[in-house]
Design an enzyme around this catalytic site. Structure first.
Site, mmCIF file in Angstrom:
data_model
loop_
_atom_site.group_PDB
_atom_site.id
_atom_site.type_symbol
_atom_site.label_atom_id
_atom_site.label_comp_id
_atom_site.label_asym_id
_atom_site.label_seq_id
_atom_site.Cartn_x
_atom_site.Cartn_y
_atom_site.Cartn_z
ATOM 1 N N ASP A 13 -4.298 8.520 8.013
ATOM 2 C CA ASP A 13 -5.395 7.565 8.187
ATOM 3 C C ASP A 13 -5.479 7.070 9.642
ATOM 4 O O ASP A 13 -4.471 6.651 10.208
ATOM 5 C CB ASP A 13 -5.135 6.375 7.251
ATOM 6 N N HIS A 15 -7.947 4.717 10.762
ATOM 7 C CA HIS A 15 -8.745 3.484 10.912
ATOM 8 C C HIS A 15 -7.891 2.391 11.566
ATOM 9 O O HIS A 15 -6.954 1.889 10.971
ATOM 10 C CB HIS A 15 -9.240 3.003 9.541
HETATM 11 C C1 B12 Z 1 -15.188 2.622 11.422
HETATM 12 C C2 B12 Z 1 -14.915 3.558 10.264
HETATM 13 C C3 B12 Z 1 -14.438 4.840 10.572
HETATM 14 C C4 B12 Z 1 -14.107 5.301 11.990
HETATM 15 C C5 B12 Z 1 -12.697 4.768 12.346
HETATM 16 C C6 B12 Z 1 -12.555 4.483 13.830
HETATM 17 C C7 B12 Z 1 -11.192 3.908 14.118
HETATM 18 N N1 B12 Z 1 -10.457 4.579 14.951
HETATM 19 O O1 B12 Z 1 -10.814 2.891 13.544
HETATM 20 C C8 B12 Z 1 -14.158 6.849 11.846
HETATM 21 C C9 B12 Z 1 -15.563 7.326 12.110
HETATM 22 C C10 B12 Z 1 -13.190 7.654 12.705
HETATM 23 C C11 B12 Z 1 -13.876 7.004 10.336
HETATM 24 C C12 B12 Z 1 -13.374 8.156 9.785
HETATM 25 C C13 B12 Z 1 -13.217 8.343 8.412
HETATM 26 N N2 B12 Z 1 -13.570 7.486 7.448
HETATM 27 CO CO1 B12 Z 1 -14.112 5.661 7.794
HETATM 28 N N3 B12 Z 1 -14.884 4.010 7.925
HETATM 29 C C14 B12 Z 1 -15.141 3.155 8.910
HETATM 30 C C15 B12 Z 1 -15.812 1.858 8.420
HETATM 31 C C16 B12 Z 1 -17.314 1.969 8.671
HETATM 32 C C17 B12 Z 1 -15.312 0.549 9.001
HETATM 33 C C18 B12 Z 1 -13.788 0.355 9.000
HETATM 34 C C19 B12 Z 1 -13.472 -0.851 9.843
HETATM 35 O O2 B12 Z 1 -13.115 -0.727 11.018
HETATM 36 N N4 B12 Z 1 -13.635 -2.048 9.252
HETATM 37 C C20 B12 Z 1 -13.437 -3.323 9.959
HETATM 38 C C21 B12 Z 1 -12.026 -3.850 9.728
HETATM 39 C C22 B12 Z 1 -11.877 -5.215 10.396
HETATM 40 O O3 B12 Z 1 -11.847 -4.026 8.341
HETATM 41 P P1 B12 Z 1 -10.802 -3.214 7.515
HETATM 42 O O4 B12 Z 1 -10.481 -1.924 8.185
HETATM 43 O O5 B12 Z 1 -11.268 -3.175 6.094
HETATM 44 O O6 B12 Z 1 -9.465 -4.122 7.572
HETATM 45 C C23 B12 Z 1 -9.434 -5.426 7.027
HETATM 46 C C24 B12 Z 1 -9.081 -5.461 5.528
HETATM 47 O O7 B12 Z 1 -9.229 -4.223 4.873
HETATM 48 C C25 B12 Z 1 -7.694 -5.968 5.472
HETATM 49 N N5 B12 Z 1 -6.582 -5.017 5.523
HETATM 50 C C26 B12 Z 1 -6.529 -3.730 5.924
HETATM 51 N N6 B12 Z 1 -5.288 -3.258 5.832
HETATM 52 C C27 B12 Z 1 -4.513 -4.276 5.385
HETATM 53 C C28 B12 Z 1 -3.140 -4.339 5.126
HETATM 54 C C29 B12 Z 1 -2.599 -5.549 4.680
HETATM 55 C C30 B12 Z 1 -1.131 -5.623 4.369
HETATM 56 C C31 B12 Z 1 -3.439 -6.677 4.493
HETATM 57 C C32 B12 Z 1 -2.865 -7.960 4.037
HETATM 58 C C33 B12 Z 1 -4.807 -6.600 4.740
HETATM 59 C C34 B12 Z 1 -5.320 -5.407 5.177
HETATM 60 O O8 B12 Z 1 -7.583 -6.787 6.637
HETATM 61 C C35 B12 Z 1 -8.293 -6.157 7.708
HETATM 62 C C36 B12 Z 1 -8.711 -7.210 8.707
HETATM 63 O O9 B12 Z 1 -9.613 -8.128 8.147
HETATM 64 C C37 B12 Z 1 -15.463 1.902 6.891
HETATM 65 C C38 B12 Z 1 -16.487 1.250 5.943
HETATM 66 C C39 B12 Z 1 -16.303 -0.222 5.865
HETATM 67 N N7 B12 Z 1 -17.388 -0.941 6.022
HETATM 68 O O10 B12 Z 1 -15.170 -0.700 5.683
HETATM 69 C C40 B12 Z 1 -15.348 3.410 6.627
HETATM 70 C C41 B12 Z 1 -14.423 3.956 5.513
HETATM 71 C C42 B12 Z 1 -13.126 3.126 5.529
HETATM 72 N N8 B12 Z 1 -14.169 5.329 5.924
HETATM 73 C C43 B12 Z 1 -14.134 6.103 4.917
HETATM 74 C C44 B12 Z 1 -13.882 7.504 5.013
HETATM 75 C C45 B12 Z 1 -13.989 8.303 3.720
HETATM 76 C C46 B12 Z 1 -13.557 8.107 6.221
HETATM 77 C C47 B12 Z 1 -13.229 9.591 6.444
HETATM 78 C C48 B12 Z 1 -12.287 10.211 5.404
HETATM 79 C C49 B12 Z 1 -14.584 10.328 6.517
HETATM 80 C C50 B12 Z 1 -14.469 11.829 6.642
HETATM 81 N N9 B12 Z 1 -14.783 12.511 5.535
HETATM 82 O O11 B12 Z 1 -14.089 12.325 7.675
HETATM 83 C C51 B12 Z 1 -12.614 9.591 7.862
HETATM 84 C C52 B12 Z 1 -11.089 9.453 7.814
HETATM 85 C C53 B12 Z 1 -10.478 9.818 9.128
HETATM 86 C C54 B12 Z 1 -9.025 9.432 9.141
HETATM 87 N N10 B12 Z 1 -8.155 10.415 9.364
HETATM 88 O O12 B12 Z 1 -8.686 8.291 8.971
HETATM 89 C C55 B12 Z 1 -14.394 5.398 3.602
HETATM 90 C C56 B12 Z 1 -13.152 5.262 2.741
HETATM 91 C C57 B12 Z 1 -13.525 5.453 1.264
HETATM 92 C C58 B12 Z 1 -12.490 5.058 0.281
HETATM 93 N N11 B12 Z 1 -11.373 4.476 0.610
HETATM 94 O O13 B12 Z 1 -12.761 5.255 -0.853
HETATM 95 C C59 B12 Z 1 -15.061 4.057 4.075
HETATM 96 C C60 B12 Z 1 -14.807 2.862 3.151
HETATM 97 C C61 B12 Z 1 -16.597 4.347 4.154
HETATM 98 C C62 B12 Z 1 -17.216 4.558 2.796
HETATM 99 N N12 B12 Z 1 -17.846 3.550 2.216
HETATM 100 O O14 B12 Z 1 -17.134 5.624 2.252
HETATM 101 N N13 B12 Z 1 -14.169 5.893 9.686
#
Ligand code: B12
Length: 149
Positions: A13, A15
């Site tokens: 992963d 992200h």
């Molecule tokens: C930006 C993004 C990308 C970027 C990542 C850039 C980078 N280097 O970070 C790129 C374009 C590269 C990408 C790629 C992929 N992505 Co993407 N991506 C996203 C997106 C739009 C936003 C993620 C993000 O940055 N969120 C903002 C941060 C602040 O929030 P967060 O990550 O959720 O983290 C917060 C919470 O989750 C929580 N949290 C997270 N971890 C933890 C751990 C603990 C212990 C705690 C307490 C809290 C916590 O706290 C964080 C801070 O508030 C999401 C959709 C979405 N809206 O979430 C999809 C998403 C995560 N991606 C997805 C997918 C499928 C992929 C790919 C597999 C796509 C593909 N087929 O290639 C690839 C995977 C590549 C890889 N090897 O990881 C899916 C995952 C689906 C699922 N889980 O069922 C999502 C949900 C999109 C969707 N709706 O389908 N992605």
């Protein structure tokens, strides 16, 4: 004494945004954070926990493969003699729109002490960790928080 937490994104992963925010929030809350970054293996988490004498390991997973990536994780932790380390997992833990309660139960049964969804406010995770590590600061005393994890 400052408590050390290990933070990283497990498996393949990549992200990075979520853990960057978590790193800043935990540091601002007074923890020492060792951020292993993205694409971290189980072994790297366990080695870092041992080397840094960590109190907690925080695993993040966003891309939908958390179940596979976390299989055997707690067995490794136990094999390293780190059963006392608190483990949390959070992020987008299931593929698609799985039932959250079921997802939470699954990861609790794997051995994680708490399971957080992608809507988690980092402050709630910090509050939970302070409670689990039995930490009290003047900031939190007297306040009551509801933690959903
Ligand atoms: C930006 C993004 C990308 C970027 C990542 C850039 C980078 N280097 O970070 C790129 C374009 C590269 C990408 C790629 C992929 N992505 Co993407 N991506 C996203 C997106 C739009 C936003 C993620 C993000 O940055 N969120 C903002 C941060 C602040 O929030 P967060 O990550 O959720 O983290 C917060 C919470 O989750 C929580 N949290 C997270 N971890 C933890 C751990 C603990 C212990 C705690 C307490 C809290 C916590 O706290 C964080 C801070 O508030 C999401 C959709 C979405 N809206 O979430 C999809 C998403 C995560 N991606 C997805 C997918 C499928 C992929 C790919 C597999 C796509 C593909 N087929 O290639 C690839 C995977 C590549 C890889 N090897 O990881 C899916 C995952 C689906 C699922 N889980 O069922 C999502 C949900 C999109 C969707 N709706 O389908 N992605």
């Amino acid at each position: 004494m400052t408590k050390t937490v290990i933070l990283g994104v497990i498996g393949s992963d990549a992200h990075v945004v979520g853990i960057t925010i978590l790193e800043q929030a935990f540091e601002a809350a007074g923890f020492d954070v060792v951020n292993l970054g993205v694409q971290t293996s189980q072994e790297e988490f366990v080695d870092a926990a041992r080397e840094n004498d960590a109190e907690a390991v925080l695993v993040s997973s966003l891309y939908g493969h958390a179940k596979q990536d976390c299989e055997g994780f707690h067995e490794r932790i136990a094999a390293a003699g780190l059963e006392e380390v608190t483990t949390y997992i959070g992020g987008n833990l299931a593929v698609g729109q799985d039932d959250w309660e079921e997802t939470r139960r699954y990861f609790r049964e794997l051995g994680f002490d708490r399971v957080f969804d992608s809507e988690t406010d980092p402050e709630d995770a910090i509050e939970a960790l302070r409670a689990d590590l039995d930490m009290r600061s003047s900031e939190t005393e007297g306040e009551s928080h509801t933690v959903r994890a």
